[in-house]
Design a protein around this motif. Structure first.
Motif, PDB file in Angstrom:
ATOM      1  N   SER A  81      67.849  35.082  -3.103  1.00 12.23           N
ATOM      2  CA  SER A  81      68.235  36.115  -2.144  1.00 12.23           C
ATOM      3  C   SER A  81      67.051  36.589  -1.317  1.00 12.23           C
ATOM      4  O   SER A  81      65.891  36.535  -1.751  1.00 12.23           O
ATOM      5  N   LEU A  82      67.358  37.037  -0.109  1.00 11.52           N
ATOM      6  CA  LEU A  82      66.417  37.749   0.744  1.00 11.52           C
ATOM      7  C   LEU A  82      66.921  39.180   0.821  1.00 11.52           C
ATOM      8  O   LEU A  82      68.043  39.427   1.273  1.00 11.52           O
ATOM      9  N   ASN A  83      66.128  40.131   0.351  1.00  6.14           N
ATOM     10  CA  ASN A  83      66.529  41.530   0.310  1.00  6.14           C
ATOM     11  C   ASN A  83      65.779  42.306   1.386  1.00  6.14           C
ATOM     12  O   ASN A  83      64.546  42.263   1.431  1.00  6.14           O
ATOM     13  N   ILE A  84      66.530  43.014   2.219  1.00 10.34           N
ATOM     14  CA  ILE A  84      65.944  43.690   3.378  1.00 10.34           C
ATOM     15  C   ILE A  84      66.337  45.164   3.375  1.00 10.34           C
ATOM     16  O   ILE A  84      67.518  45.501   3.261  1.00 10.34           O
ATOM     17  N   GLY A  85      65.350  46.033   3.518  1.00 10.37           N
ATOM     18  CA  GLY A  85      65.604  47.457   3.639  1.00 10.37           C
ATOM     19  C   GLY A  85      65.781  47.848   5.097  1.00 10.37           C
ATOM     20  O   GLY A  85      64.978  47.480   5.948  1.00 10.37           O
ATOM     21  N   VAL A  86      66.866  48.559   5.393  1.00  4.90           N
ATOM     22  CA  VAL A  86      67.194  48.982   6.752  1.00  4.90           C
ATOM     23  C   VAL A  86      67.412  50.486   6.760  1.00  4.90           C
ATOM     24  O   VAL A  86      67.947  51.051   5.805  1.00  4.90           O
ATOM     25  N   GLU A  87      67.005  51.124   7.832  1.00  5.10           N
ATOM     26  CA  GLU A  87      67.184  52.569   7.944  1.00  5.10           C
ATOM     27  C   GLU A  87      68.633  52.896   8.331  1.00  5.10           C
ATOM     28  O   GLU A  87      69.064  52.652   9.451  1.00  5.10           O
ATOM     29  N   TYR A  88      69.383  53.414   7.365  1.00  2.38           N
ATOM     30  CA  TYR A  88      70.739  53.875   7.641  1.00  2.38           C
ATOM     31  C   TYR A  88      71.151  54.881   6.577  1.00  2.38           C
ATOM     32  O   TYR A  88      70.507  54.990   5.527  1.00  2.38           O
ATOM     33  N   SER A  89      72.219  55.597   6.843  1.00  2.92           N
ATOM     34  CA  SER A  89      72.691  56.601   5.905  1.00  2.92           C
ATOM     35  C   SER A  89      73.180  55.924   4.632  1.00  2.92           C
ATOM     36  O   SER A  89      74.093  55.100   4.684  1.00  2.92           O
ATOM     37  N   PRO A  90      72.603  56.238   3.463  1.00  8.98           N
ATOM     38  CA  PRO A  90      72.977  55.547   2.228  1.00  8.98           C
ATOM     39  C   PRO A  90      74.449  55.684   1.860  1.00  8.98           C
ATOM     40  O   PRO A  90      75.011  54.781   1.236  1.00  8.98           O
ATOM     41  N   LEU A  91      75.090  56.806   2.238  1.00 15.80           N
ATOM     42  CA  LEU A  91      76.478  57.031   1.852  1.00 15.80           C
ATOM     43  C   LEU A  91      77.463  56.776   2.985  1.00 15.80           C
ATOM     44  O   LEU A  91      78.656  56.656   2.746  1.00 15.80           O
ATOM     45  N   GLU A  92      76.969  56.684   4.215  1.00 18.17           N
ATOM     46  CA  GLU A  92      77.860  56.497   5.362  1.00 18.17           C
ATOM     47  C   GLU A  92      77.666  55.160   6.055  1.00 18.17           C
ATOM     48  O   GLU A  92      78.491  54.758   6.865  1.00 18.17           O
ATOM     49  N   GLY A  93      76.563  54.468   5.766  1.00 19.00           N
ATOM     50  CA  GLY A  93      76.326  53.162   6.361  1.00 19.00           C
ATOM     51  C   GLY A  93      75.819  53.249   7.780  1.00 19.00           C
ATOM     52  O   GLY A  93      75.400  54.304   8.261  1.00 19.00           O
ATOM     53  N   LEU A  94      75.853  52.116   8.468  1.00 19.37           N
ATOM     54  CA  LEU A  94      75.391  52.053   9.852  1.00 19.37           C
ATOM     55  C   LEU A  94      76.416  52.699  10.773  1.00 19.37           C
ATOM     56  O   LEU A  94      77.594  52.374  10.732  1.00 19.37           O
ATOM     57  N   LYS A  95      75.933  53.600  11.602  1.00 15.50           N
ATOM     58  CA  LYS A  95      76.824  54.340  12.496  1.00 15.50           C
ATOM     59  C   LYS A  95      76.781  53.732  13.892  1.00 15.50           C
ATOM     60  O   LYS A  95      75.777  53.834  14.584  1.00 15.50           O
ATOM     61  N   GLY A  96      77.864  53.096  14.291  1.00 16.29           N
ATOM     62  CA  GLY A  96      77.946  52.562  15.640  1.00 16.29           C
ATOM     63  C   GLY A  96      77.232  51.244  15.833  1.00 16.29           C
ATOM     64  O   GLY A  96      77.214  50.700  16.932  1.00 16.29           O
ATOM     65  N   LYS A  97      76.607  50.686  14.787  1.00 13.46           N
ATOM     66  CA  LYS A  97      75.925  49.401  14.887  1.00 13.46           C
ATOM     67  C   LYS A  97      76.365  48.505  13.739  1.00 13.46           C
ATOM     68  O   LYS A  97      76.699  48.979  12.672  1.00 13.46           O
ATOM     69  N   THR A  98      76.360  47.228  14.029  1.00 16.16           N
ATOM     70  CA  THR A  98      76.621  46.280  12.956  1.00 16.16           C
ATOM     71  C   THR A  98      75.292  45.813  12.392  1.00 16.16           C
ATOM     72  O   THR A  98      74.247  45.939  13.040  1.00 16.16           O
ATOM     73  N   ILE A  99      75.325  45.262  11.212  1.00 15.48           N
ATOM     74  CA  ILE A  99      74.093  44.753  10.627  1.00 15.48           C
ATOM     75  C   ILE A  99      73.554  43.590  11.449  1.00 15.48           C
ATOM     76  O   ILE A  99      72.354  43.343  11.515  1.00 15.48           O
ATOM     77  N   GLY A 100      74.476  42.870  12.123  1.00 18.28           N
ATOM     78  CA  GLY A 100      74.041  41.796  13.014  1.00 18.28           C
ATOM     79  C   GLY A 100      73.175  42.326  14.147  1.00 18.28           C
ATOM     80  O   GLY A 100      72.193  41.699  14.539  1.00 18.28           O
TER      81      GLY A 100
END
Length: 341
Positions: A81-100
């Motif tokens: 696996s490749l594990n990547i840390g991204v800045e987003y709300s831990p309980l709400e996820g990405l707001k208005g953006k996809t991980i792509g």
């Protein structure tokens, strides 16, 4: 390269005060330690040398970007696996953006990352085991450096993660799943073909950990799961072969007296993985000095591990190399020969 952002360090607010706030208010005031400080603490002189000299072929774990090899019973490789840390709300996820959107923005100009993706597909096909990307919220050690206090704010079973299986595409695109912590645990167990009921490795939950995923996995997964950080991987120019790289640094004892003495199970896991994907596993030992072309290293091309031996368990071709000299006796020559295969 993984993205880094410096934050103010929160020194005046306690975890109990934060817990009383609603989630959005928590987001506004939760600050973390400067990521540059944590990144610098992880730097290795040989790792930095390889990055400088082979920027398109050498990939290594960094802050919020780690290569992990997963196994069952400590010796059988089951997932990469490749594990990547991204800045987003831990309980709400990405707001208005996809991980792509996030990954395209951060990695579209990074040729080594693209090569890793191609390599991931190749090894999935060769080894019949998944190569996945796990994206997690880039929380740091907060509230005085205690991960347990982070857990009190963000229940790890409710934190959102993103799961990509590189070997599976739909209409040429890699689909992703959004999983809560408990769902991610089950997804990992499914990929590893295991079923365990115990939780937690038993290690100190507040000991220094480099990222939130390490904390989450230490508290959530069974002690029977092997999760190994890979120091680096060298990928050839065609993107269809890779060398697993394990880096050791120690001046006591010095080269050539230093020998691998610990982590036999980890070496066995990496050796089995290399054999499974028809590739190589290199152990590189240096004396923790700034690496230049004249530096010498111990080079082990590990072919197997003898589990019956408590010492001298590495079965390998060992030699002493300079980093860069004319002829066969240099690390540069061995890497150049491999990346042209």
């Amino acid at each position: 390269m993984p993205w880094e952002k410096a934050y103010e360090e929160l020194t005046w607010c306690q975890a109990d005060d934060i817990i009383k706030l609603c989630p959005k208010e928590r987001e506004k005031i939760i600050m973390t330690k400067d990521s540059e400080e944590l990144t610098n603490a992880r730097k290795d002189e040989l790792d930095e040398y390889l990055k400088r000299n082979y920027p398109e072929n050498y990939i290594s774990g960094e802050q919020d970007c780690n290569l992990l090899l997963w196994g069952k019973n400590g010796t059988e490789p089951k997932m990469f696996s490749l594990n990547i840390g991204v800045e987003y709300s831990p309980l709400e996820g990405l707001k208005g953006k996809t991980i792509g959107d996030i990954m395209n923005q951060k990695y579209q100009s990074n040729s080594s990352f693209k090569r890793l993706m191609k390599y991931g597909e190749e090894i999935s096909s060769k080894s019949h085991m998944p190569f996945v990307i796990i994206v997690y919220p880039s929380l740091r050690e907060t509230y005085g450096g205690k991960w347990a206090d982070t857990e009190r704010v963000y229940n790890r079973k409710q934190v959102l993660f993103y799961w990509f299986d590189i070997s599976k595409k739909v209409n040429g695109k890699i689909e992703h799943e959004i999983l809560k912590g408990e769902q991610l645990r089950k997804r990992i167990y499914s990929a590893l073909e295991v079923c365990f009921n115990d939780e937690g490795t038993g290690k100190d939950e507040n000991s220094h950990l480099s990222d939130y995923f390490h904390f989450w996995s230490r508290q959530t997964l069974s002690r029977n799961i092997t999760k190994l950080d890979i120091d680096g991987i060298i990928i050839n120019n065609l993107g269809n072969k890779g060398v697993l790289v394990e880096i050791k640094r120690s001046s006591k004892p010095p080269i050539p007296d230093w020998k691998p003495k610990y982590d036999k199970a980890n070496y066995k896991l990496e050796s089995n993985y290399a054999k499974r994907i028809l590739s190589y596993f290199w152990l590189l030992h240096h004396e923790s000095r700034p690496c230049d072309d004249d530096e010498i290293i111990s080079f082990y091309n590990i072919v197997d591990v003898d589990e019956a031996q408590s010492v001298d368990f590495i079965i390998s071709n060992e030699t002493i190399l300079k980093m860069s000299v004319a002829g066969n006796q240099s690390l540069k020559e061995k890497i150049s020969k491999f990346i042209d295969e």
